[in-house]
Design an enzyme around this catalytic site. Structure first.
Site, PDB file in Angstrom:
ATOM      1  N   SER A 266       0.834  -1.201   0.000  1.00 40.67           N
ATOM      2  CA  SER A 266       0.000   0.000   0.000  1.00 40.67           C
ATOM      3  C   SER A 266       0.869   1.252   0.000  1.00 40.67           C
ATOM      4  CB  SER A 266      -0.888   0.010   1.246  1.00 40.67           C
ATOM      5  OG  SER A 266      -0.099   0.298   2.391  1.00 40.67           O
ATOM      6  N   LYS A 267       0.221   2.350  -0.289  1.00 41.06           N
ATOM      7  CA  LYS A 267       0.898   3.641  -0.295  1.00 41.06           C
ATOM      8  C   LYS A 267       1.636   3.868   1.019  1.00 41.06           C
ATOM      9  CE  LYS A 267      -1.320   7.893   0.954  1.00 41.06           C
ATOM     10  NZ  LYS A 267      -0.185   8.465   1.651  1.00 41.06           N
TER      11      LYS A 267
END
Length: 509
Positions: A266-267
């Site tokens: 994920s970011k």
RNA sequence: GCCGCGUUGGUCAAGGGGUUAAGACGCCUCCCUUUCACGGAGGAGUCACGGGUUCGAUUCCCGUACGUGGUACCA
């Protein structure tokens, strides 16, 4: 059955930055389409009006352009199957949902969000933490299956908010062949009555993906593995809508996992571990926060694409560096790995390094120019290209050309004195005085000639190369780094070299 | 919890009934280079576990474990 023209699609929802997993899905779509001389379409899945993020769609277009994976049909360029934005197709979907209701494969449900919430709360047990709206629960809810026809008609007539849900068969096996996983089977009792049409009249993903894939004549549907559990809903929809013969072949791609285990990349992992996750910088319009992208980090799109292709696919040989054209001709779904891959930023850097190393100097110089502008440095393009050529083999990123070659643009202010001073003496000082003078007649000499002259002079003065070459390097660069010394001299030019010798000599006293 | 999918070195991975189980990244050593890098030569390190099937399983089957995904009027 393969006489149809291949048509694939990438269908992101425009809610934020474009994740590298998304780009890889685009890549595989693109490679497959181009290999089969087919069409690649971009469809924007913006059916969730509460998640609309301004600018996200333009951002996706720009990412695809940067990667060189541009769609044949899209909201931007249009095409014969438009509109390509699901929000603009809204009126299309209801009729199909109604068709399903009439056929008995779907029903109206009038339960409010609060009622759903309380149902879940009531039915929740340690053994079943997430109760589903399934074939047994639906008998206890407010829907057109439990209400009388008159009541339903009345509610409908009064515009009572309602959704349309699919009616999942109670006890059926749904089996299909996935292009990467082979035969996959689900039992219908395990999947709930998914909402097809929301209360706001928008379709959910489930309805929209089927209707649009059908209408857009999609032949092969690639998506992330996270969609696998809802595949049976889609399969059933194709069947219930009577389109089974036109159903695309499915391929569920493996996920890209975070490097340190535990889940999809994920970011946040990128922020935490210090590497980009999005293709390009993404600025969240609400918070103004910027999330760094691969492009801005200094990745070459060719390297980014190559790296992504190797994450989950290989051609069975030892080759790792592939051009887009090669990937198009060699790609095969059969060779896509089934398991998720942990993302390794070190390997990603290696790919970029390879591409920078082999890129021509002029292109590199052009890519590097913005960094120079930022530093307020002015230099002729061919000079920058020469510098790029000299330092590129030690750069992982374009902006590192500065780190490895700043002294080509500015005289060093400080010197690694510890490496020089302890062994500095009058003989060396004298040597450089003579060398500087000698240099005057050597302008425009190639590096090899400069080196020969330097060596000859050192021998004449009874100095070892090692004793004078390092100080010379430090006068020129400030430290123990940089390309071969005489390449630096040849690039800097005699006048500048003599300036730096004089400056260095003063500092070494 | 339930369901699905997966499991070859730290990571990406080839292979697939009998192999010294490729290669790459990273790490280490050496050579080249009187900087660093590039390049070259080496090195350490792997078939999750337990049962089968088989003359023989890393490879086939079944379990277990572990990982991962899903379980929304999000996609």
């Amino acid at each position: 059955m393969d006489h149809k023209k291949v048509r694939v699609r990438f269908a992101p929802s425009p809610t934020g930055g474009l994740h590298l997993g998304g780009v890889r899905t685009v890549l595989f779509n693109y490679l497959f389409a181009k290999q089969h001389k087919g069409d690649f379409v971009l469809r924007i899945e913006d059916t969730d009006q509460t998640r609309y993020v301004p600018g996200a769609e333009e951002y996706i277009n720009e990412c695809l352009r940067w990667c060189g994976l541009t769609p044949d049909e899209s909201p931007e360029v249009g095409g014969p199957f438009g509109p390509y934005r699901q929000s603009e197709r809204k009126p299309l979907y209801r009729q199909y949902a109604e068709q399903l209701v009439k056929a008995g494969h779907a029903y109206y449900a009038f339960d409010t969000p609060e009622e759903l919430e309380s149902m879940r709360e009531r039915l929740k047990t340690p053994e079943n933490p997430s109760p589903q709206y399934n074939h047994v629960v639906r008998a206890k809810m407010r829907n057109s299956l439990t209400l009388s026809d008159a009541e339903v008609q009345d509610l409908l007539a009064k515009n009572t908010p309602h959704v349309i849900r699919i009616s999942m068969p109670a006890n059926e096996d749904i089996t299909f062949t996935d292009l990467v996983r082979g035969e996959v089977t689900f039992h219908t009792s395990q999947v709930d009555d998914k909402v097809l049409l929301k209360a706001d009249g928008m379709p959910t993903y489930h309805l929209a993906v089927v209707v649009d894939d059908y209408l857009m004549k999609i032949t092969h549907a690639f998506r992330g593995e996270e969609w696998l559990p809802s595949a049976p809903v889609h399969l059933l929809l194709w069947k219930f809508l009577g389109w089974e013969a036109d159903m695309p072949q499915w391929a569920h791609l493996p996920l890209i996992l975070k490097p340190d285990g535990n889940g999809k990349l994920s970011k946040r992992d990128g922020d935490r571990l210090g590497f980009p996750v999005y293709a390009m910088n993404w600025r969240d319009p609400a918070s103004g926060d910027i999330t760094k992208g691969f492009r801005e980090r200094g990745f070459l799109p060719e390297a980014f694409i190559n790296m992504l292709a190797m994450l989950g696919w290989n051609d069975g040989t030892e080759q790792e560096i592939f051009s887009l054209e090669e990937l198009i001709s060699k790609f095969s779904l059969e060779r896509v790995h089934k398991a998720g891959a942990k993302f390794d930023f070190e390997k990603a850097k290696w790919f970029n390094h390879q591409y920078i190393h082999h890129k021509d100097n002029e292109s590199l110089a052009a890519l590097f120019q913005p960094v120079l502008d930022e530093k307020g440095v002015t230099a002729a393009p061919d000079y920058v290209a020469t510098v790029a050529g000299l330092v590129k083999e030690r750069c992982y990123f374009v902006n590192e050309i500065w780190d490895h070659g700043f002294f080509f643009f500015q005289s060093p202010d400080t010197y690694d004195e510890a490496a020089v001073k302890p062994k500095w003496n009058a003989d060396k000082d004298a040597f450089f005085q003579v060398w500087s003078a000698q240099l005057e007649s050597l302008s425009a000499a190639p590096a090899a000639d400069l080196e020969a002259a330097f060596k000859a002079l050192a021998a004449e003065k009874n100095l070892k190369m090692g004793d004078v070459q390092l100080p010379f390097r430090i006068m020129l660069t400030g430290g123990k780094f940089g390309p071969p010394v005489f390449d630096i001299v040849a690039t800097l030019g005699v006048a500048e070299t003599r300036n730096r010798i004089a400056k260095g000599l003063a500092a070494f006293q």
